[in-house]
Design an enzyme around this catalytic site. Structure first.
Site, mmCIF file in Angstrom:
data_model
loop_
_atom_site.group_PDB
_atom_site.id
_atom_site.type_symbol
_atom_site.label_atom_id
_atom_site.label_comp_id
_atom_site.label_asym_id
_atom_site.label_seq_id
_atom_site.Cartn_x
_atom_site.Cartn_y
_atom_site.Cartn_z
ATOM 1 N N GLU A 136 -44.255 -12.478 -100.093
ATOM 2 C CA GLU A 136 -44.885 -11.242 -100.548
ATOM 3 C C GLU A 136 -46.120 -11.576 -101.388
ATOM 4 O OE1 GLU A 136 -44.046 -7.713 -103.812
ATOM 5 O OE2 GLU A 136 -42.326 -8.659 -102.841
ATOM 6 N N ARG A 190 -52.520 -7.770 -106.687
ATOM 7 C CA ARG A 190 -52.809 -7.821 -108.119
ATOM 8 C C ARG A 190 -54.090 -8.576 -108.410
ATOM 9 N NH1 ARG A 190 -46.838 -8.834 -110.924
ATOM 10 N NH2 ARG A 190 -45.656 -7.466 -109.515
ATOM 11 N N THR A 192 -46.958 -4.898 -104.331
ATOM 12 C CA THR A 192 -47.694 -4.040 -105.270
ATOM 13 C C THR A 192 -48.588 -3.072 -104.490
ATOM 14 O OG1 THR A 192 -47.738 -5.974 -106.744
ATOM 15 C CG2 THR A 192 -48.826 -3.995 -107.520
ATOM 16 N N LYS A 227 -36.535 -1.822 -102.762
ATOM 17 C CA LYS A 227 -36.738 -2.799 -103.822
ATOM 18 C C LYS A 227 -36.205 -2.189 -105.118
ATOM 19 C CE LYS A 227 -40.553 -4.933 -106.411
ATOM 20 N NZ LYS A 227 -41.978 -5.311 -106.348
#
Length: 219
Positions: free
Chosen positions: A52, A56, A80, A140
């Protein structure tokens, strides 16, 4: 909105789930695109094929693209993911799954429209029930430790048996096995196999070794 599902066939096998690719999904923050490919190769060699790459840093999309093009055994995804625009960017870069820290109806619609497996983030029972109503059964759990950890997930297992989770946030080498022992946890997400000093030194052998230890958590 209509029902959506996060259980589209995963990249590993037509009948398998994203949560079943490996016991740990490394959560990666890439600052330098040049690190993406050797890092991914080390993770895959250690037995962690699902990677993943989080949105960011400005390098995220290029890192996903590089891994997708140059590390065929990796199953690279985007994390994210916060907006439909992120979804579009991730798909264009070659991401093979999507992960969010939370969700809205608008974001959930974009995730579903992408055609990729996805894990929307939840931290409360109401969020889990709302996703189950929409046909989403894989999620998640974030931030895992701050939101109640293994005790919270254990409490959800009986009343909400259809929900399966990838806990992320505060999960590390010392507590990962406790999460993986729960019946409603398919895998965990973490960063401990990517220590900052190893990344700074380009010590990919150490990353591979730590990844192998993480991959063995379910052996």
């Amino acid at each position: 909105m209509g029902a959506v599902t996060s259980t589209a066939p995963s990249p590993g096998s037509p009948d398998s789930s994203l949560l079943d690719l490996a016991p740990v999904i490394p959560v990666v923050i890439v600052h330098d695109v040049a690190d993406a490919v050797p890092m991914a190769r080390a993770l895959v060699a250690g037995g962690l094929p699902a990677i993943e790459v989080t949105f960011r840093t400005p390098a995220a999309a290029d890192a996903i693209r590089a891994i997708a093009e140059e590390v065929p055994d990796a199953v690279v995804g985007a994390g994210t993911v916060l907006s439909p625009e992120h979804v579009e960017t991730a798909v264009a870069a070659g991401a093979r799954f999507l992960v969010t820290p939370g969700w809205t109806d608008r974001l959930l619609g974009a995730l579903d429209a992408s055609g990729l497996p996805f894990l929307p983030g939840v931290s409360t029972t109401s969020e889990v029930v709302a996703l189950l109503e929409r046909g989403v059964e894989e999620m998640k759990f974030f931030p895992a430790e701050a939101a109640g950890g293994t005790a919270y997930l254990k409490a959800l297992a009986s009343p909400l048996p259809r929900a399966r989770f990838c806990p992320t946030g505060g999960v590390n080498a010392s507590n990962a096995a406790g999460y993986l022992a729960l019946p409603n946890v398919g895998c965990v997400g973490g960063t401990w196999m990517l220590p900052s000093d190893a990344l700074a030194a380009g010590d990919w052998a150490r990353v591979e070794s730590l990844s192998r230890q993480a991959a063995a958590l379910r052996d």
